[in-house]
Design an enzyme around this catalytic site. Structure first.
Site, PDB file in Angstrom:
ATOM      1  N   ARG A  78      49.201  47.185  82.159  1.00  0.00           N
ATOM      2  CA  ARG A  78      50.485  47.455  83.107  1.00  0.00           C
ATOM      3  C   ARG A  78      51.501  46.634  82.508  1.00  0.00           C
ATOM      4  NH1 ARG A  78      49.343  42.715  85.655  1.00  0.00           N
ATOM      5  NH2 ARG A  78      47.131  42.343  86.235  1.00  0.00           N
ATOM      6  N   HIS A  87      42.552  30.262  89.103  1.00  0.00           N
ATOM      7  CA  HIS A  87      42.829  31.200  88.084  1.00  0.00           C
ATOM      8  C   HIS A  87      43.969  32.177  88.414  1.00  0.00           C
ATOM      9  CE1 HIS A  87      38.895  30.290  86.675  1.00  0.00           C
ATOM     10  NE2 HIS A  87      38.211  30.518  87.710  1.00  0.00           N
ATOM     11  N   GLU A 116      29.441  34.213  80.212  1.00  0.00           N
ATOM     12  CA  GLU A 116      30.009  33.692  79.054  1.00  0.00           C
ATOM     13  C   GLU A 116      29.799  32.305  78.987  1.00  0.00           C
ATOM     14  OE1 GLU A 116      33.373  36.992  77.952  1.00  0.00           O
ATOM     15  OE2 GLU A 116      33.976  35.109  79.075  1.00  0.00           O
ATOM     16  N   LYS A 131      35.358  44.578  81.784  1.00  0.00           N
ATOM     17  CA  LYS A 131      35.333  43.662  80.850  1.00  0.00           C
ATOM     18  C   LYS A 131      34.261  43.642  79.930  1.00  0.00           C
ATOM     19  CE  LYS A 131      38.848  42.092  83.236  1.00  0.00           C
ATOM     20  NZ  LYS A 131      38.925  43.058  84.160  1.00  0.00           N
TER      21      LYS A 131
END
Length: 497
Positions: free
Chosen positions: A291, A235, A200, A116
């Site tokens: 994917r 999530h 973040e 990430k």
């Protein structure tokens, strides 16, 4: 084009790939664990080979064993589906060593987008909007505290490796930071083998919007429109729709261009998904999934493009059959993930034997599933029973069609998310498209009340609507299953009191 493809996956996605291969006149080889010996996907493929184990590391994650089977069967390519090995760069390396094609992106793309921090740095260089936060990983708590103050609370702690929301922690105050970092680091290390985390800005109540991309090895990259995936819990997505209800042509053009930039930044050459958060008129790059996605059928429904077949064609060296001007939105599609989970107990998995099963049908209804009546849903794998996809001329028709299809769906013997989805289709905030990633939490009371009502009606619904379609013995089994389910619900209600 390939002659024979091995599918390194299981369940409904394995069946989905088999179907695409059959239409392309490609033979297929399915691999399976001991538990999956009688699974439906093993019957769809031309050949099925046992992995002789139920331990993941010795079955669906055992690259050595899978490659040995691939070589022995003389396959041209391997399709990893999603999950398992689909984002493991080692599989691509081993394919190259054995002269086998991986139906997926190159190793460098998987590695770059799998981290990430690296992917965020790439997006910044390409001018793709990103969430304010770290450009590098953090392992020191004092440094983390300093960075969190600079960013401004609330912040979110994420694992640099992996995905799927695993280990994410939202922190609202400084004194919560150290514990959150330690928790995310430990889980990330155990799950992905890498404990690096980053911080973040936490954007509250954003929408989760993603863009499907397709790219070939000849320099052609397009986006195949957008999907809204804001209905989540922990999530994890529960329902998706295409296009996003808030999408305009101008916004689609801007976000689609950002998605293409993201794909081109890693020389992408397959089907993939670029995910964004959207809030107050602004969007931010979240991640790229290298994917095919669980929710790909809704994109196929509104565009008419078979994404898996395009993925196979591209891997075989062909050019994309479409350019950007060929991509158009036709109507609206919704996908409900039908899982063996209890929506009245925080979606706890509920594996077990399916006593009765009847799937819905009719115009605009698609079922991607790998189960049947008498099938036992294993406890060692994902709890998905099916993906229920509907397509309508507009969002209102799609919602009505989904409600109708859910009402036809019978799965007895295990608790499922069907009652939750039925409740959601009636929820006014959902109907008005007031969506965001905290939707379930904010609407939990109304949804729970409706789910409880739906469950109570289940026995009568089955006996009245489906008695003529099912043998008497099966009706008895279904009634017994529903009665047991009802008793459990009543007990849970008493426990809450």
């Amino acid at each position: 084009m390939f002659d024979k493809v091995l599918i390194a996956n299981r369940g409904e996605i394995a069946i989905r790939v088999v179907r695409a291969c059959k239409e392309l006149d490609i033979d297929t080889v399915a691999i399976h664990s001991k538990t999956d010996e009688k699974a439906l996907f093993t019957k769809y493929a031309d050949e099925a080979v046992s992995l002789n184990s139920d331990i993941l590391a010795q079955s669906y994650l055992d690259i050595d064993k899978i490659m040995d089977i691939a070589v022995d069967k003389g396959v041209d390519a391997i399709h990893p589906g999603y999950g398992f090995l689909s984002e493991n760069p080692v599989l691509g390396q081993r394919c190259d060593e054995n002269g086998i094609t991986l139906i997926g992106p190159r190793e460098n793309a998987i590695k770059a987008m799998g981290d990430k921090i690296t992917s965020k740095q790439l997006m910044i260089k390409k001018g793709v909007p990103t969430v304010p936060g770290d450009k590098e990983g953090i392992n020191d708590v004092e440094v983390a505290k300093k960075r969190a103050k600079e960013i401004g609370f609330p912040v979110i702690i994420k694992s640099s490796a992996g995905g799927g929301g695993i280990g994410m922690r939202v922190v609202y105050e400084e004194d919560e930071l150290a514990r959150a970092i330690e928790s995310t680091q430990n889980l990330a290390k155990a799950t992905f083998g890498d404990g690096t985390v980053y911080i973040e800005k936490y954007i509250e109540r954003p929408r989760h919007i993603e863009f499907q991309v397709l790219a070939d090895g000849h320099g052609n990259t397009i986006h195949v429109c957008d999907r809204e995936c804001s209905i989540q819990r922990r999530h994890q997505k529960l329902i998706e729709e295409a296009p996003s209800p808030i999408m305009t042509e101008e916004l689609r053009e801007r976000m689609g261009e950002s998605a293409i930039k993201a794909a081109k930044s890693v020389d992408y050459n397959s089907a993939g998904t670029v995910e964004f958060m959207y809030s107050n008129g602004e969007y931010y790059f979240l991640e790229m999934n290298t994917r095919i996605q669980v929710e790909h059928p809704i994109t196929e429904a509104i565009t008419g493009i078979d994404l898996v077949k395009e993925q196979i064609r591209v891997a075989s060296g062909e050019k994309l059959q479409y350019n950007q001007d060929d991509v158009h939105v036709n109507g609206h599609a919704i996908e409900c993930r039908i899982n063996a989970e209890n929506p009245l107990n925080e979606f706890t998995p509920n594996p077990g034997k399916i006593l009765g099963y009847r799937s819905p049908g009719g115009i605009g209804v698609r079922i991607d599933s790998g189960v049947y009546s008498g099938y036992t849903i294993p406890s060692i794998y994902d709890s998905m029973i099916a993906k229920l996809i509907v397509h309508g001329n507009n969002r209102d028709e799609a919602i009505a069609r989904m409600a109708r299809a859910l009402n036809e769906y019978i799965v007895v013997g295990v608790k499922t998310t069907i009652p939750f989805h039925k409740a959601l289709m009636k929820n006014e905030n959902f109907k008005q498209a007031n969506l965001h990633t905290a939707f379930i939490e904010e609407n939990s009371r109304d949804l729970l009340t409706e789910v409880e009502r739906v469950v109570k009606e289940e026995e009568e619904r089955i006996s009245k609507l489906h008695a003529t379609f099912l043998p008497n013995k099966k009706i008895a089994a279904i009634s017994m299953g529903v009665n047991t389910y009802m008793q459990q619900i009543k007990q849970e209600q008493e426990n809450r009191k």
